[in-house]
Design an enzyme around this catalytic site. Structure first.
Site, PDB file in Angstrom:
ATOM      1  N   SER A 107      -7.017  60.652  14.949  1.00 48.09           N
ATOM      2  CA  SER A 107      -7.210  62.079  14.734  1.00 48.09           C
ATOM      3  C   SER A 107      -5.954  62.858  15.155  1.00 48.09           C
ATOM      4  CB  SER A 107      -8.461  62.538  15.501  1.00 48.09           C
ATOM      5  OG  SER A 107      -8.818  63.845  15.178  1.00 48.09           O
ATOM      6  N   HIS A 132      -8.036  61.609   9.759  1.00 48.34           N
ATOM      7  CA  HIS A 132      -9.181  62.204   9.060  1.00 48.34           C
ATOM      8  C   HIS A 132      -9.019  63.716   9.053  1.00 48.34           C
ATOM      9  CE1 HIS A 132     -11.736  62.419  13.058  1.00 48.34           C
ATOM     10  NE2 HIS A 132     -10.637  63.146  13.120  1.00 48.34           N
TER      11      HIS A 132
END
EC number: 3.4.21.92
Length: 210
Positions: A107, A132
């Site tokens: 992330s 993501h």
């Protein structure tokens, strides 16, 4: 309920004792490594952590603006705005920042990994990288929910643009790659442009930097 960030921060930190002309001096291990211009970004990214990382970056710049900084990353990600404060500082300061993932860079951790100086972004062979899109949850009046949803979409576009800048991929490729949790091996991360080299030992990392 126990806060996992508090558990992490309360982990026993080893001390290092050095002999100086004035006698013995004790440092915690992270402070000692900071003297070698090494910063550790470990655990969830949040406001408390980001303020410490930013302060260390600014301190090392003030100490020597021409000498590179090494950042070791092992993070599951966290708060986007906290991560962006670290990202902006990395781009703002004069020293080049080398990044190395140990364990995982997921992330926001992956964005900070790829934000290192071009040619100086590394991974150890058994690390992993995950990218993501941002997520968030809101409650309240319908209009406020719509405002927050629009802001999240703006943030998504901005994060995509940052990945485009540092990976060399086009926007559509980045948007597709970040649509869901996308785990990458070091080899896949290198092919995607998130890192520059996979290193097994320090000598290879030094050769790659030179």
């Amino acid at each position: 309920m126990i806060d996992p960030t508090e558990t992490y921060m309360n982990t026993l930190v080893p001390m290092v004792v050095e002999q100086t002309s004035r006698g013995e001096r004790a440092y915690d291990i992270f402070s000692r490594l900071l003297k070698e211009r090494i910063i550790f970004l470990n655990g969830p990214v949040h406001d408390g952590m980001s303020s410490l990382i930013v302060a260390q970056l600014l301190h090392l710049e003030a100490e020597n603006p021409s000498k590179e900084i090494s950042m070791y990353i092992n993070s599951p990600g966290g708060v986007v705005t906290s991560g962006l404060s670290i990202y902006d500082t990395m781009q703002y300061i004069k020293p080049k920042v080398s990044t190395l993932v140990i364990g995982q860079a997921a992330s926001m951790g992956s964005l900070l990994l790829t934000a290192g100086e071009a040619g100086m972004r590394f991974s150890l062979p058994n690390s992993r990288v995950m990218v993501h899109q941002p997520s968030g949850g809101y409650q309240g009046q319908a209009t406020d929910i719509m405002i927050h949803a629009e802001e999240t979409l703006k943030l998504k576009r901005r994060l995509n643009e940052i990945y485009v800048k540092h990976t060399g991929q086009d926007y559509d490729t980045i948007e597709k790659a970040l649509e869901r949790d996308n785990f990458m091996s070091p080899e896949q991360a290198k092919e995607f442009g998130l890192i520059d080299e996979i290193v097994e030992n320090r000598s290879k990392a030094d050769d790659a930097e030179s």
